[in-house]
Design a protein around this motif. Sequence first.
Motif, PDB file in Angstrom:
ATOM      1  N   ASP A  92       0.838  -1.202   0.000  1.00 16.77           N
ATOM      2  CA  ASP A  92       0.000   0.000   0.000  1.00 16.77           C
ATOM      3  C   ASP A  92       0.873   1.251   0.000  1.00 16.77           C
ATOM      4  N   VAL A  93       0.301   2.358  -0.477  1.00 16.65           N
ATOM      5  CA  VAL A  93       0.987   3.652  -0.414  1.00 16.65           C
ATOM      6  C   VAL A  93       0.051   4.680   0.220  1.00 16.65           C
ATOM      7  N   ASP A  94       0.594   5.866   0.481  1.00 19.16           N
ATOM      8  CA  ASP A  94      -0.216   6.994   0.981  1.00 19.16           C
ATOM      9  C   ASP A  94      -1.074   6.609   2.193  1.00 19.16           C
ATOM     10  N   GLU A  95      -0.466   5.896   3.147  1.00 20.71           N
ATOM     11  CA  GLU A  95      -1.219   5.478   4.341  1.00 20.71           C
ATOM     12  C   GLU A  95      -1.819   6.671   5.091  1.00 20.71           C
ATOM     13  N   ASP A  96      -1.127   7.814   5.003  1.00 26.38           N
ATOM     14  CA  ASP A  96      -1.597   9.006   5.717  1.00 26.38           C
ATOM     15  C   ASP A  96      -2.673   9.767   4.943  1.00 26.38           C
ATOM     16  N   LYS A  97      -3.007   9.258   3.747  1.00 23.50           N
ATOM     17  CA  LYS A  97      -4.015   9.946   2.926  1.00 23.50           C
ATOM     18  C   LYS A  97      -5.060   8.936   2.444  1.00 23.50           C
ATOM     19  N   PRO A  98      -5.952   8.521   3.333  1.00 22.59           N
ATOM     20  CA  PRO A  98      -6.917   7.465   2.985  1.00 22.59           C
ATOM     21  C   PRO A  98      -7.854   7.842   1.835  1.00 22.59           C
ATOM     22  N   ASN A  99      -8.001   9.133   1.553  1.00 22.90           N
ATOM     23  CA  ASN A  99      -8.879   9.531   0.451  1.00 22.90           C
ATOM     24  C   ASN A  99      -8.181   9.551  -0.900  1.00 22.90           C
ATOM     25  N   ASN A 100      -6.908   9.176  -0.923  1.00 23.32           N
ATOM     26  CA  ASN A 100      -6.197   9.131  -2.205  1.00 23.32           C
ATOM     27  C   ASN A 100      -6.474   7.824  -2.940  1.00 23.32           C
ATOM     28  N   ARG A 101      -6.138   7.832  -4.222  1.00 23.63           N
ATOM     29  CA  ARG A 101      -6.178   6.600  -5.017  1.00 23.63           C
ATOM     30  C   ARG A 101      -5.064   6.658  -6.049  1.00 23.63           C
ATOM     31  N   PHE A 102      -4.681   5.481  -6.533  1.00 21.70           N
ATOM     32  CA  PHE A 102      -3.718   5.431  -7.628  1.00 21.70           C
ATOM     33  C   PHE A 102      -4.332   6.036  -8.886  1.00 21.70           C
ATOM     34  N   ASN A 103      -3.460   6.520  -9.761  1.00 22.60           N
ATOM     35  CA  ASN A 103      -3.881   6.898 -11.107  1.00 22.60           C
ATOM     36  C   ASN A 103      -2.935   6.190 -12.081  1.00 22.60           C
ATOM     37  N   ASP A 104      -2.377   6.865 -13.026  1.00 29.44           N
ATOM     38  CA  ASP A 104      -1.623   6.202 -14.089  1.00 29.44           C
ATOM     39  C   ASP A 104      -0.322   5.582 -13.586  1.00 29.44           C
ATOM     40  N   ALA A 105       0.184   4.588 -14.332  1.00 27.72           N
ATOM     41  CA  ALA A 105       1.426   3.904 -13.968  1.00 27.72           C
ATOM     42  C   ALA A 105       2.068   3.311 -15.212  1.00 27.72           C
ATOM     43  N   LYS A 106       3.362   3.038 -15.103  1.00 27.94           N
ATOM     44  CA  LYS A 106       4.072   2.372 -16.200  1.00 27.94           C
ATOM     45  C   LYS A 106       5.327   1.725 -15.628  1.00 27.94           C
ATOM     46  N   VAL A 107       5.816   0.704 -16.327  1.00 26.71           N
ATOM     47  CA  VAL A 107       7.010  -0.012 -15.880  1.00 26.71           C
ATOM     48  C   VAL A 107       8.206   0.456 -16.703  1.00 26.71           C
ATOM     49  N   PHE A 114       6.478   2.502 -11.871  1.00 21.02           N
ATOM     50  CA  PHE A 114       6.247   3.882 -11.437  1.00 21.02           C
ATOM     51  C   PHE A 114       4.752   4.127 -11.437  1.00 21.02           C
ATOM     52  N   ALA A 115       4.227   4.577 -10.303  1.00 17.91           N
ATOM     53  CA  ALA A 115       2.781   4.772 -10.181  1.00 17.91           C
ATOM     54  C   ALA A 115       2.508   6.015  -9.345  1.00 17.91           C
ATOM     55  N   GLY A 116       1.547   6.801  -9.769  1.00 20.47           N
ATOM     56  CA  GLY A 116       1.225   8.034  -9.061  1.00 20.47           C
ATOM     57  C   GLY A 116      -0.147   7.976  -8.419  1.00 20.47           C
ATOM     58  N   THR A 117      -0.369   8.914  -7.497  1.00 16.01           N
ATOM     59  CA  THR A 117      -1.665   8.985  -6.812  1.00 16.01           C
ATOM     60  C   THR A 117      -2.276  10.373  -6.995  1.00 16.01           C
ATOM     61  N   MET A 118      -3.511  10.482  -6.547  1.00 18.81           N
ATOM     62  CA  MET A 118      -4.247  11.749  -6.594  1.00 18.81           C
ATOM     63  C   MET A 118      -5.335  11.707  -5.526  1.00 18.81           C
ATOM     64  N   GLY A 119      -5.847  12.869  -5.150  1.00 18.22           N
ATOM     65  CA  GLY A 119      -7.008  12.891  -4.273  1.00 18.22           C
ATOM     66  C   GLY A 119      -8.217  12.378  -5.031  1.00 18.22           C
ATOM     67  N   ARG A 120      -9.080  11.651  -4.354  1.00 14.45           N
ATOM     68  CA  ARG A 120     -10.279  11.145  -5.049  1.00 14.45           C
ATOM     69  C   ARG A 120     -11.168  12.295  -5.493  1.00 14.45           C
ATOM     70  N   GLU A 121     -11.916  12.044  -6.563  1.00 11.14           N
ATOM     71  CA  GLU A 121     -12.804  13.063  -7.101  1.00 11.14           C
ATOM     72  C   GLU A 121     -13.905  13.399  -6.096  1.00 11.14           C
ATOM     73  N   VAL A 122     -14.010  14.692  -5.771  1.00  9.32           N
ATOM     74  CA  VAL A 122     -15.089  15.149  -4.891  1.00  9.32           C
ATOM     75  C   VAL A 122     -16.402  15.103  -5.675  1.00  9.32           C
ATOM     76  N   ARG A 123     -16.317  15.587  -6.917  1.00  6.07           N
ATOM     77  CA  ARG A 123     -17.398  15.475  -7.897  1.00  6.07           C
ATOM     78  C   ARG A 123     -16.722  15.004  -9.179  1.00  6.07           C
ATOM     79  N   PRO A 124     -17.492  14.608 -10.203  1.00  3.87           N
ATOM     80  CA  PRO A 124     -16.860  14.015 -11.383  1.00  3.87           C
ATOM     81  C   PRO A 124     -15.652  14.755 -11.939  1.00  3.87           C
ATOM     82  N   THR A 125     -15.645  16.080 -11.878  1.00  2.94           N
ATOM     83  CA  THR A 125     -14.522  16.797 -12.486  1.00  2.94           C
ATOM     84  C   THR A 125     -13.730  17.620 -11.473  1.00  2.94           C
TER      85      THR A 125
END
Length: 299
Positions: A92-107, A114-125
């Motif tokens: 797991d990553v971002d243990e201190d940010k439970p509202n985050n999620r993974f986004n794009d990644a590549k090997v 390599f994988a990045g995270t972002m805050g989850r969408e509050v609303r669709p956009t």
Amino acid sequence: MSSVKVECVVKASAVIGEGPVWEESQQHLLFVDIAGQKIQRWDSVTNHTQSVETDDMVAFVVPRKSGGYVAGVGRSIVAVDWSTQKLTSLVDVDEDKPNNRFNDAKVDPIGRLFAGTMGREVRPTVVEKQQGSLFSVTSDLTVTKHLDQVDISNGLDWSLDQKTFFYIDSLSRTVDAFDYDSDTGSISNRRVIYRMEDGEGFPDGMTIDAEGRLWVACYNGGRVINIDPITGVRLQTVSLPVTKITSCCFGGVDYSDLYVTSASLGLNETEIKHQPLAGGVFRVTGLGVKGLPSNSFSG
């Protein structure tokens, strides 16, 4: 100039179709529907699509050297056994940010993910800004954080000589480059190589071709643009029949086809009527360039 042709090969109606990866051995295209919470695999020979459901948003899926795949589900990197449809959490990553999620990644060419995270969408956009990070994961599941305060960690790839790492934080509306040390996986010396123009939307996923040029999916831009990372010049624009273009990869025979994913998220009824193929996967042929095989995660 060859004649470019765009066709919808998977009418997926994905909420957020993303992360296409070509599997040469099977002639399969892997991709995910992030909000639809499923990993999908399209067989280009039979035109049949299979899927594996996930219990949270799934941001990416990549082949694994030891067999099967790894995927980013929520904040977890999980092993995927396709035959049993079983998902096993690895790290797991971002243990201190439970509202985050993974986004794009590549090997990378060495097998690091390599994988990045972002805050989850509050609303669709709407996303909470500067919540995300960029991580790498090695074969022994050691996690390294390379960047923080990222808005939407997105497209990534490496130059042909592996000395440059290309990266997109979507809300900055730029494509950036870093010096890359392939021995250690470290990145440094960030700079902007392309700034999106009016009408091009937000840079999303991207891939590199065999000539070292980048193909960038333009979210809300209805196109994929081809840029020269050395000169920062846009060389070509491929228009698609949907606006929310999310990512792209090369595949098919000789890697001469460009596969492009899209989203239907946030479209109103009128927009959906005008874009019935939104959320589908498109194949672009006749570009006159080839891509490169994807790398498999060494873990």
